[in-house]
Scaffold this motif. Sequence first.
Motif: not given
Length: 225
Positions: A112-113, A209-211, A213-214
């Motif tokens: 993530i990120k 993915t950056k989130s 939750l997404v």
Amino acid sequence: MVNNTTSCIKCVDGENSMVKNGKSKTGKQRYICKTCGKTQVENYTYNAYTPNLNKQIIILTKEGLGIRSTARVLQISTTTLLSRIITIAQGIKQPPVSINKVYEVDEICTFIKSKSKQIWIVYTLERKSSNVVSFSVGSRSNKTLSIVLKSLHYSTPKAIYTDGLKNYRYLVSEQIHRVKLYGTNHIERKNLTLRTHLKRLNRRSICFTKSLLVLLSVLKMYFWG
């Protein structure tokens, strides 16, 4: 009021639940959903409010399109798309776990990120149908693994196949735990399918993915949507 075939933009299964409910300020026919109470008009000026948008988002996401690609195809903003993905996922329910079945559990790694922030997707599928019955996202620890395994606890499984990760020895009963060659073939093949179908899980991809939750929402759409 007369039944209308327009589907609700909020409910995943909102077909044939709309009835007439007056007109908007611009004179367009307005409808209300008998299930959730949300109102909408028949023909919107903006693409984000078209009735079949939710289904199109699910289809394009499963076919491997990223956020920006999906937004370009549907001609909506990325912000609207991300918000709609989360809304769609909130309306999807986890299916019941079948009793007396054989299950396979495995983990796949993503980030993530940035690539320095690794995260693991742990999930289980029923061997015969290959249906995913539970998943969890987090570190590769007992806490994340136990969330998935607890969902199988009351289903009295015949056997649970895992890889050689030592954590499973402390979380799965010896009577049903199986670790053997080719024992997780089905779920390993599912891992390849996931990385092929979901853009954010591709190896060597810039569509990461950056989130969290997404990511959870996309997985929920893919598994159960």
